[in-house]
Design an enzyme around this catalytic site. Structure first.
Site, PDB file in Angstrom:
ATOM      1  N   ASP A   1      93.279 -17.724   1.319  1.00 52.38           N
ATOM      2  CA  ASP A   1      93.904 -18.807   1.520  1.00 52.38           C
ATOM      3  C   ASP A   1      94.767 -18.683   2.808  1.00 52.38           C
ATOM      4  OD1 ASP A   1      92.850 -19.654  -0.680  1.00 52.38           O
ATOM      5  OD2 ASP A   1      94.518 -20.191  -2.021  1.00 52.38           O
TER       6      ASP A   1
ATOM      7  N   GLU B   1      96.656 -11.539  -6.696  1.00 54.26           N
ATOM      8  CA  GLU B   1      96.149 -11.769  -7.782  1.00 54.26           C
ATOM      9  C   GLU B   1      95.844 -10.464  -8.436  1.00 54.26           C
ATOM     10  OE1 GLU B   1      92.801 -13.823  -5.700  1.00 54.26           O
ATOM     11  OE2 GLU B   1      93.933 -15.720  -5.557  1.00 54.26           O
TER      12      GLU B   1
END
Length: 391
Positions: free
Chosen positions: A165, A149
């Site tokens: 995640d 990210e």
């Protein structure tokens, strides 16, 4: 840090999964160009084809879309219900032992990479459908992939190596040569082997391919959500915290640069009330469950404000790191005491133990105290994504 729910169509992309910390300043700097080079280096040792995707929100226009290898932005077309196939946004990645440089535009987004197969992306009326491999029917369930990210804006580049995640194909990230995310030698296998042998259902987080090879370890948030991890896995610790602070006071100092801003927590029945220095109640939390702890959400919701959110972030970190019983002054400054209780976030504990620099994003607010795998530079000249060996 985004945590998606178990739904067939996952959640639509939004600026909310920025790699930049929520408290980061957005100061304008003329030094940041419109695009910067991202060098992707394949040290994986695998012969599979690699596919790269640069997806996110255009910070100039607010549109969602993808960037091609030159950094040119393409907005997603309208989606449908049921979801419709997204345009093929893949970039052919480098082969083993090779590298490829692409351009990163000013985005808040993700760089996905997959081995052997292209990822399946679809569009709903609300935007892009992300892979949701906690759902066994997700078309990406048996594809080996991962993502980083990042946010590139006028304040610089923030880029992370995230395990919020899942932990899967190993990689590291860099900006201006400053690197984080590398596992220790043998660390990838050690993560799987450790969790496979950790009592309490933690082995249920492991997902394998049809041939039996390891694909990923899901976060405990997804584990509780799907039943792969017992929903009561944190109950004993939460109960002990509740008992302690029925008589003791928990002091939270949420801002490192504001040592005089303190809040005081005390349990009354099923509620932990926090007061300020004047004794006024500023926010209250119901007794959390494992889903709230691992997800840093639900009963530990953290709005982007100056009171409840910062307190919740601190509580979330203390629960996941199991430091609330050993230190009534939070956040705990030293990682020497993290994860020492028998009841803890074994997933995050295991990942941190196998990282070369000890840094990881093992849960959403692992940045409390700066223990996250994040690099930032206000004057980014170049960035890197290193696909690491699996052994």
């Amino acid at each position: 840090m985004r945590i998606a729910g178990v739904v067939a169509a996952a959640v639509a992309l939004a600026g909310g999964w920025s790699a930049a910390p929520r408290h980061a300043a957005e100061a304008a700097q003329d030094a940041v160009p419109s695009t910067i080079p991202l060098k992707i280096t394949n040290n994986s040792g695998r012969g599979d084809a690699v596919y790269i995707y640069n997806l996110g929100t255009n910070l100039t226009t607010g549109e969602q879309g993808w960037a091609d290898a030159s950094g040119t932005f393409h907005a997603w077309p309208a989606g449908g219900n049921p979801p419709t196939p997204a345009p093929d946004a893949s970039i052919q990645g480098p082969g083993n032992g090779q590298s490829l440089t692409i351009q990163m535009p000013k985005f808040s987004g993700r760089v996905y990479f997959s081995y052997g197969q292209k990822l399946v992306f679809k569009l709903t009326t609300g935007g892009l459908v992300q892979p949701a491999v906690q759902n066994p029917s997700d078309p990406n369930r048996n594809i080996l992939f991962n993502w980083s990210e990042y946010t590139l804006n006028d304040g610089g580049l923030w880029i992370n190596s995230t395990q919020v995640d899942m932990i899967s194909a190993p990689y590291a990230v860099s900006v201006n040569g400053n690197t984080t995310g590398h596992l220790k030698s043998g660390g990838y296998s050690a993560v799987y082997n450790t969790l496979k042998n950790t009592a309490g259902g933690w082995s249920g987080l492991i997902q394998t391919a049809p041939d039996g090879s390891n694909l990923r370890v899901l976060s405990p948030s997804y584990g509780v959500e799907t039943g792969a991890l017992p929903a009561n896995v944190m109950d004993d610790y939460i109960n002990r915290v509740w008992s302690k602070y029925s008589s003791d006071t928990l002091t939270v100092t949420p801002f490192g640069d504001q040592p005089d801003t303190k809040y005081f927590g005390k349990v009354s029945g099923n509620v932990m009330n926090f007061t300020n220095g004047a004794g006024a109640v500023v926010t209250s939390f119901q007794k959390p469950d494992a889903a709230s702890v691992f997800g840093c959400a639900k009963l530990l919701d953290a709005p982007n404000d100056q009171v409840r959110g910062p307190i919740s972030r601190t509580l979330c970190a203390g629960y996941n790191r199991s430091t609330l019983l050993t230190n009534p002054n939070q956040p705990d400054a030293s990682d020497a005491d993290f994860y020492e209780d028998a009841v803890t976030n074994q997933y995050s504990k295991t990942i941190h133990a196998q990282m070369a620099d000890g840094k990881a994003y093992g849960f959403a607010f692992d940045d409390v105290g700066n223990h996250e795998a994040l690099v930032h530079d206000g004057n980014p000249q170049d960035a890197g994504l290193i696909l690491d060996p699996f052994n």
